[in-house]
Design a protein around this motif. Sequence first.
Motif, PDB file in Angstrom:
ATOM      1  N   ARG A   1       1.054  -1.197   0.022  1.00 45.08           N
ATOM      2  CA  ARG A   1       0.079  -0.065   0.171  1.00 45.08           C
ATOM      3  C   ARG A   1       0.898   1.357   0.074  1.00 45.08           C
ATOM      4  N   GLN A   2       1.982   1.236   0.757  1.00 47.58           N
ATOM      5  CA  GLN A   2       2.810   2.263   0.813  1.00 47.58           C
ATOM      6  C   GLN A   2       3.465   2.625  -0.655  1.00 47.58           C
ATOM      7  N   ARG A   3       3.776   1.635  -1.204  1.00 47.18           N
ATOM      8  CA  ARG A   3       4.461   1.750  -2.420  1.00 47.18           C
ATOM      9  C   ARG A   3       3.162   2.629  -3.622  1.00 47.18           C
TER      10      ARG A   3
ATOM     11  N   ASP B   1       1.415   7.629  -6.207  1.00 48.25           N
ATOM     12  CA  ASP B   1       0.537   8.643  -6.133  1.00 48.25           C
ATOM     13  C   ASP B   1       0.862   9.822  -5.831  1.00 48.25           C
ATOM     14  N   ILE B   2       1.774   9.922  -4.775  1.00 44.57           N
ATOM     15  CA  ILE B   2       2.479  11.218  -4.374  1.00 44.57           C
ATOM     16  C   ILE B   2       3.262  11.729  -5.467  1.00 44.57           C
ATOM     17  N   HIS B   3       4.267  10.812  -5.988  1.00 41.79           N
ATOM     18  CA  HIS B   3       5.041  11.323  -7.122  1.00 41.79           C
ATOM     19  C   HIS B   3       4.376  12.061  -8.101  1.00 41.79           C
TER      20      HIS B   3
ATOM     21  N   ALA C   1       2.861  16.882 -11.149  1.00 38.91           N
ATOM     22  CA  ALA C   1       1.888  17.740 -11.575  1.00 38.91           C
ATOM     23  C   ALA C   1       1.800  19.100 -10.822  1.00 38.91           C
ATOM     24  N   LEU C   2       2.013  18.979  -9.636  1.00 43.53           N
ATOM     25  CA  LEU C   2       2.327  20.284  -8.823  1.00 43.53           C
ATOM     26  C   LEU C   2       3.503  21.264  -9.384  1.00 43.53           C
ATOM     27  N   SER C   3       4.554  20.621  -9.750  1.00 46.05           N
ATOM     28  CA  SER C   3       5.717  21.298 -10.217  1.00 46.05           C
ATOM     29  C   SER C   3       5.537  21.830 -11.524  1.00 46.05           C
ATOM     30  N   GLY C   4       4.626  21.394 -12.337  1.00 41.98           N
ATOM     31  CA  GLY C   4       4.408  21.635 -13.728  1.00 41.98           C
ATOM     32  C   GLY C   4       3.141  22.601 -13.708  1.00 41.98           C
ATOM     33  N   ILE C   5       2.620  23.247 -12.792  1.00 43.27           N
ATOM     34  CA  ILE C   5       1.299  24.100 -13.027  1.00 43.27           C
ATOM     35  C   ILE C   5       2.164  25.475 -13.435  1.00 43.27           C
ATOM     36  N   VAL C   6       3.062  25.911 -12.930  1.00 40.59           N
ATOM     37  CA  VAL C   6       3.875  27.314 -13.509  1.00 40.59           C
ATOM     38  C   VAL C   6       5.008  26.748 -14.331  1.00 40.59           C
ATOM     39  N   THR C   7       5.425  27.762 -15.160  1.00 40.23           N
ATOM     40  CA  THR C   7       6.617  27.513 -16.035  1.00 40.23           C
ATOM     41  C   THR C   7       7.934  28.017 -15.289  1.00 40.23           C
TER      42      THR C   7
END
Length: 183
Positions: free
Chosen positions: A64-66, A71-73, A78-84
């Motif tokens: 489950r942890q894997r 999912d976190i990765h 996704a979060l790091s790609g919101i802005v340029t």
Amino acid sequence: MTATLLVAYLVLVPLGLIGQDRRLSTPEILVAVAVLVLSQYSVEDLTFDAGGASRIRLRRVEDRQRVIESDIHVLQVALSGIVTKHELRHLRGLASDGPFDVQYSNHMVRELERLDAMRFVVPIREAGINAIRIDHQGPDDRFDLQSYVAITNRGREYLKLLDSLAAQEHGTLLDDAAPPAGG
């Protein structure tokens, strides 16, 4: 932690360091070992049939942890790609103390408009981001962006999340995302 305490207890008893009156009974030790072993699993399915028999299916917590880590990765990417990287440089500069000196360009204005649309920044002047176009159209025109645009709480929270991710990834996401403000 629990495993360490249990192992320490099992080592200390034969050495005589735990008195007879303070020792766990055999059933208590068996329960402790069972809890330790089962703590590595989670119950996936528990069913009872009409005859009263039960069936339990366990799943290793590591599995489950894997899945959760995967999912976190995905969320990190996704979060790091919101802005340029350019928009991120603007956010960092606006979040910094003191002036944030920039050079006018049409690209910069479009980036600020996008950040404004995401509510990461807010124009300070009545004319909005267009005030930058009105006041600074020369190719070598430099100015303090903080006198035209302010970072919002939402923008600050986004930066905190990115920094948190970078700390978890040992700085790799942040290093890949944008050069430092003013650089």
